[in-house]
Design a protein around this motif. Structure first.
Motif, PDB file in Angstrom:
ATOM      1  N   LEU A 101       0.804  -1.211   0.000  1.00 12.58           N
ATOM      2  CA  LEU A 101       0.000   0.000   0.000  1.00 12.58           C
ATOM      3  C   LEU A 101       0.846   1.274   0.000  1.00 12.58           C
ATOM      4  CD1 LEU A 101      -2.645  -1.216   2.602  1.00 12.58           C
ATOM      5  CD2 LEU A 101      -2.963  -1.013   0.125  1.00 12.58           C
ATOM      6  N   ASP A 102       2.022   1.243   0.639  1.00 12.19           N
ATOM      7  CA  ASP A 102       2.882   2.426   0.680  1.00 12.19           C
ATOM      8  C   ASP A 102       3.636   2.666  -0.623  1.00 12.19           C
ATOM      9  OD1 ASP A 102       2.234   3.219   3.216  1.00 12.19           O
ATOM     10  OD2 ASP A 102       3.936   2.260   4.191  1.00 12.19           O
ATOM     11  N   ASN A 103       3.717   1.633  -1.472  1.00  8.10           N
ATOM     12  CA  ASN A 103       4.524   1.741  -2.686  1.00  8.10           C
ATOM     13  C   ASN A 103       3.719   1.736  -3.980  1.00  8.10           C
ATOM     14  OD1 ASN A 103       7.362   1.779  -1.755  1.00  8.10           O
ATOM     15  ND2 ASN A 103       6.852  -0.211  -0.874  1.00  8.10           N
ATOM     16  N   MET A 104       2.406   1.642  -3.882  1.00  9.27           N
ATOM     17  CA  MET A 104       1.567   1.562  -5.075  1.00  9.27           C
ATOM     18  C   MET A 104       0.531   2.673  -5.091  1.00  9.27           C
ATOM     19  SD  MET A 104       2.487  -1.114  -6.906  1.00  9.27           S
ATOM     20  CE  MET A 104       1.030  -1.409  -7.920  1.00  9.27           C
ATOM     21  N   ASN A 105       0.503   3.435  -6.177  1.00  8.26           N
ATOM     22  CA  ASN A 105      -0.556   4.419  -6.371  1.00  8.26           C
ATOM     23  C   ASN A 105      -1.803   3.743  -6.921  1.00  8.26           C
ATOM     24  OD1 ASN A 105       0.831   6.923  -5.636  1.00  8.26           O
ATOM     25  ND2 ASN A 105       2.107   6.513  -7.430  1.00  8.26           N
ATOM     26  N   ASP A 106      -2.958   4.318  -6.624  1.00 13.23           N
ATOM     27  CA  ASP A 106      -4.216   3.734  -7.092  1.00 13.23           C
ATOM     28  C   ASP A 106      -4.228   3.577  -8.607  1.00 13.23           C
ATOM     29  OD1 ASP A 106      -4.921   3.803  -4.460  1.00 13.23           O
ATOM     30  OD2 ASP A 106      -6.531   5.291  -4.679  1.00 13.23           O
ATOM     31  N   SER A 107      -3.695   4.574  -9.309  1.00 13.42           N
ATOM     32  CA  SER A 107      -3.713   4.520 -10.777  1.00 13.42           C
ATOM     33  C   SER A 107      -2.880   3.349 -11.295  1.00 13.42           C
ATOM     34  CB  SER A 107      -3.184   5.832 -11.358  1.00 13.42           C
ATOM     35  OG  SER A 107      -1.862   6.094 -10.907  1.00 13.42           O
ATOM     36  N   GLU A 108      -1.774   3.057 -10.650  1.00 15.49           N
ATOM     37  CA  GLU A 108      -0.949   1.914 -11.046  1.00 15.49           C
ATOM     38  C   GLU A 108      -1.711   0.611 -10.848  1.00 15.49           C
ATOM     39  OE1 GLU A 108       3.644   2.624 -10.161  1.00 15.49           O
ATOM     40  OE2 GLU A 108       2.406   3.066  -8.408  1.00 15.49           O
ATOM     41  N   ILE A 109      -2.356   0.485  -9.686  1.00 15.17           N
ATOM     42  CA  ILE A 109      -3.111  -0.735  -9.391  1.00 15.17           C
ATOM     43  C   ILE A 109      -4.229  -0.925 -10.397  1.00 15.17           C
ATOM     44  CG2 ILE A 109      -4.645  -1.822  -7.709  1.00 15.17           C
ATOM     45  CD1 ILE A 109      -2.923  -0.514  -5.510  1.00 15.17           C
ATOM     46  N   GLU A 110      -4.951   0.152 -10.699  1.00 14.35           N
ATOM     47  CA  GLU A 110      -6.062   0.047 -11.644  1.00 14.35           C
ATOM     48  C   GLU A 110      -5.579  -0.363 -13.028  1.00 14.35           C
ATOM     49  OE1 GLU A 110      -9.251   3.231  -9.724  1.00 14.35           O
ATOM     50  OE2 GLU A 110      -7.873   3.891 -11.303  1.00 14.35           O
ATOM     51  N   GLU A 111      -4.449   0.168 -13.465  1.00 14.77           N
ATOM     52  CA  GLU A 111      -3.938  -0.196 -14.789  1.00 14.77           C
ATOM     53  C   GLU A 111      -3.546  -1.663 -14.838  1.00 14.77           C
ATOM     54  OE1 GLU A 111      -0.603   1.196 -18.096  1.00 14.77           O
ATOM     55  OE2 GLU A 111      -1.007   2.446 -16.337  1.00 14.77           O
ATOM     56  N   ILE A 112      -2.876  -2.136 -13.789  1.00 15.96           N
ATOM     57  CA  ILE A 112      -2.467  -3.546 -13.742  1.00 15.96           C
ATOM     58  C   ILE A 112      -3.686  -4.452 -13.692  1.00 15.96           C
ATOM     59  CG2 ILE A 112      -1.253  -5.295 -12.379  1.00 15.96           C
ATOM     60  CD1 ILE A 112       0.610  -3.025 -11.420  1.00 15.96           C
ATOM     61  N   VAL A 113      -4.688  -4.073 -12.896  1.00 12.98           N
ATOM     62  CA  VAL A 113      -5.895  -4.895 -12.781  1.00 12.98           C
ATOM     63  C   VAL A 113      -6.637  -4.949 -14.112  1.00 12.98           C
ATOM     64  CG1 VAL A 113      -8.199  -4.990 -11.738  1.00 12.98           C
ATOM     65  CG2 VAL A 113      -6.195  -4.592 -10.296  1.00 12.98           C
ATOM     66  N   GLN A 114      -6.748  -3.824 -14.807  1.00 17.05           N
ATOM     67  CA  GLN A 114      -7.457  -3.820 -16.091  1.00 17.05           C
ATOM     68  C   GLN A 114      -6.770  -4.739 -17.091  1.00 17.05           C
ATOM     69  OE1 GLN A 114     -10.541  -2.164 -16.774  1.00 17.05           O
ATOM     70  NE2 GLN A 114     -10.285  -3.772 -18.306  1.00 17.05           N
ATOM     71  N   ARG A 115      -5.434  -4.726 -17.090  1.00 12.07           N
ATOM     72  CA  ARG A 115      -4.707  -5.624 -17.998  1.00 12.07           C
ATOM     73  C   ARG A 115      -4.906  -7.075 -17.589  1.00 12.07           C
ATOM     74  NH1 ARG A 115       0.880  -2.829 -19.921  1.00 12.07           N
ATOM     75  NH2 ARG A 115       0.085  -0.718 -20.209  1.00 12.07           N
ATOM     76  N   ALA A 116      -4.945  -7.301 -16.284  1.00 13.38           N
ATOM     77  CA  ALA A 116      -5.156  -8.662 -15.797  1.00 13.38           C
ATOM     78  C   ALA A 116      -6.528  -9.183 -16.206  1.00 13.38           C
ATOM     79  CB  ALA A 116      -5.011  -8.699 -14.272  1.00 13.38           C
ATOM     80  N   ILE A 117      -7.536  -8.311 -16.155  1.00 13.30           N
ATOM     81  CA  ILE A 117      -8.877  -8.693 -16.591  1.00 13.30           C
ATOM     82  C   ILE A 117      -8.861  -9.035 -18.081  1.00 13.30           C
ATOM     83  CG2 ILE A 117     -11.223  -7.844 -16.965  1.00 13.30           C
ATOM     84  CD1 ILE A 117     -10.862  -6.132 -14.418  1.00 13.30           C
ATOM     85  N   ASN A 118      -8.216  -8.188 -18.865  1.00  8.73           N
ATOM     86  CA  ASN A 118      -8.151  -8.419 -20.317  1.00  8.73           C
ATOM     87  C   ASN A 118      -7.402  -9.706 -20.645  1.00  8.73           C
ATOM     88  OD1 ASN A 118      -9.469  -5.978 -20.643  1.00  8.73           O
ATOM     89  ND2 ASN A 118      -7.600  -4.820 -21.072  1.00  8.73           N
ATOM     90  N   ASP A 119      -6.353  -9.983 -19.868  1.00 10.03           N
ATOM     91  CA  ASP A 119      -5.523 -11.174 -20.112  1.00 10.03           C
ATOM     92  C   ASP A 119      -6.024 -12.410 -19.386  1.00 10.03           C
ATOM     93  OD1 ASP A 119      -3.916  -9.565 -21.658  1.00 10.03           O
ATOM     94  OD2 ASP A 119      -2.409  -9.229 -20.087  1.00 10.03           O
ATOM     95  N   LYS A 120      -7.121 -12.256 -18.622  1.00  9.73           N
ATOM     96  CA  LYS A 120      -7.720 -13.381 -17.887  1.00  9.73           C
ATOM     97  C   LYS A 120      -6.706 -14.050 -16.947  1.00  9.73           C
ATOM     98  CE  LYS A 120     -11.351 -14.456 -21.257  1.00  9.73           C
ATOM     99  NZ  LYS A 120     -11.253 -13.188 -21.977  1.00  9.73           N
ATOM    100  N   LEU A 121      -5.973 -13.233 -16.215  1.00  4.66           N
ATOM    101  CA  LEU A 121      -4.999 -13.764 -15.274  1.00  4.66           C
ATOM    102  C   LEU A 121      -5.688 -14.396 -14.073  1.00  4.66           C
ATOM    103  CD1 LEU A 121      -2.200 -11.032 -15.103  1.00  4.66           C
ATOM    104  CD2 LEU A 121      -2.388 -13.010 -16.624  1.00  4.66           C
ATOM    105  N   LYS A 122      -5.063 -15.399 -13.495  1.00  2.29           N
ATOM    106  CA  LYS A 122      -5.557 -16.013 -12.273  1.00  2.29           C
ATOM    107  C   LYS A 122      -5.213 -15.110 -11.091  1.00  2.29           C
ATOM    108  CE  LYS A 122      -5.105 -20.703 -14.082  1.00  2.29           C
ATOM    109  NZ  LYS A 122      -4.453 -22.035 -13.934  1.00  2.29           N
ATOM    110  N   PRO A 123      -5.884 -15.306  -9.943  1.00  2.96           N
ATOM    111  CA  PRO A 123      -5.625 -14.431  -8.788  1.00  2.96           C
ATOM    112  C   PRO A 123      -4.158 -14.363  -8.389  1.00  2.96           C
ATOM    113  CG  PRO A 123      -7.594 -15.726  -8.398  1.00  2.96           C
ATOM    114  CD  PRO A 123      -7.004 -16.246  -9.672  1.00  2.96           C
TER     115      PRO A 123
END
Length: 318
Positions: free
Chosen positions: A248-270
């Protein structure tokens, strides 16, 4: 426990853009503690160390509820979860201070972060954190026998049964499938995010008395009565992400959202998404010029990331 070893660099990537960083084929050492076993063959991932100062800053905590955009209850929701843990490089404490558990049967997860300040007294607070999470998992079993898991009662029972020296932050989250909600209890600066369609719709508040001084359970003045309790409505395909302050101290919300959106598109596992998040948090922690939440909270007293243990749990709600 599986160990993933490779050699993500730091200074040499100072000019790399985010797209390239996200797709780097090389990773730092990962320790998967999902199996709750210890790995006694750990490698140092870097000799770099960062210095940081502390400041006094009080954060007020308020209860909040996020309403679901879908007013109908969704029956039979469940979570599928995976975790990644990267201990900070310290030969004297190879297991670090973080701990976590995933209870798939009773749809409950938890993270804890032993308070490192105990080291100056010769106490390994990671032992307290691991015992607290072990007892939280046991308490989840007994809570489930009474009905739905109540995270605060889980913390209360685990706290009573944990006797190691030290102290720890803690965050317990459980899915109530009948109510289509998650229920959480948080003490300190570990916490969680609720993400819907790639956007963060809720972020648990920090409990701390000042900069670098979180609420904590153990041999201190805090106990589970200070826990911040939350219940949030959830929907199918929401993503729950829990972590310690190393994430939480090293990640900005925008970074997390971008990674999550790519993970959704790529159908990554948890677990694959958890690795992506932990990877970027690790990279940022060694970046002396990164604009991180930790640096902003310091009000100019610290620049860049914060070198720390990093725990990430990702749970898909399905």
């Amino acid at each position: 426990m599986a160990a993933y070893i490779s050699s993500l660099g730091h200074d040499q990537y100072s000019s790399i853009n985010f797209d390239e960083l996200f797709n780097l084929p090389r990773y730092k050492r990962y320790l998967d503690f999902t199996s709750h076993q210890a790995n006694d063959q750990l490698e140092n991932h870097s000799n770099k160390k960062l210095k940081f100062s502390q400041d006094n800053e009080f954060v007020n905590v308020e209860k909040r509820v996020v309403e679901s955009s879908n007013k109908e209850l969704l029956p039979c929701l469940k979570i599928m979860a995976g975790s990644v843990y990267i201990p900070k490089d310290d030969p004297k404490k190879p297991l670090g201070d973080d701990a976590n558990f995933i209870h798939e049967l009773y749809q409950t997860i938890g993270v804890a972060d032993g308070v490192g300040g105990w080291a100056k007294h010769g106490i390994d607070a990671g032992i307290y954190a691991r015992e607290l999470m072990k007892n939280s998992r046991i308490a989840t079993d007994s809570e489930a026998m009474k009905g739905h898991v109540n995270p605060k009662r889980v913390l209360e029972e685990a706290y009573r049964n944990t006797h190691s020296r030290g102290s720890s932050t803690a965050c317990i989250i459980s899915l109530n499938s009948e109510r289509s909600s998650i229920v959480a209890a948080n003490v300190g600066d570990s916490g969680f995010l609720l993400i819907r369609k790639g956007k963060i719709i809720y972020k648990s508040p920090i409990q701390q008395r000042g900069y670098g001084c979180p609420y904590q359970l153990g041999n201190c003045k805090d106990n589970p009565s200070v826990a911040h309790e939350m219940e949030l409505n959830v929907e199918m395909d929401d993503i729950l992400m829990a972590g310690t302050d190393g994430m939480l101290d090293n990640m900005n919300d925008s970074e997390i959202e971008e990674i999550v959106q790519r993970a959704i598109n790529d159908k990554l596992k948890p677990k694959e998404l958890a690795k992506k998040i932990a990877n970027i948090a690790l990279y940022n922690s060694f970046d002396r010029y990164a604009d991180t939440p930790y640096a902003r909270a310091s009000k100019g007293r610290h620049r860049g990331g914060k070198v720390d243990d990093i725990t990430v749990i990702v749970a898909y709600i399905q």
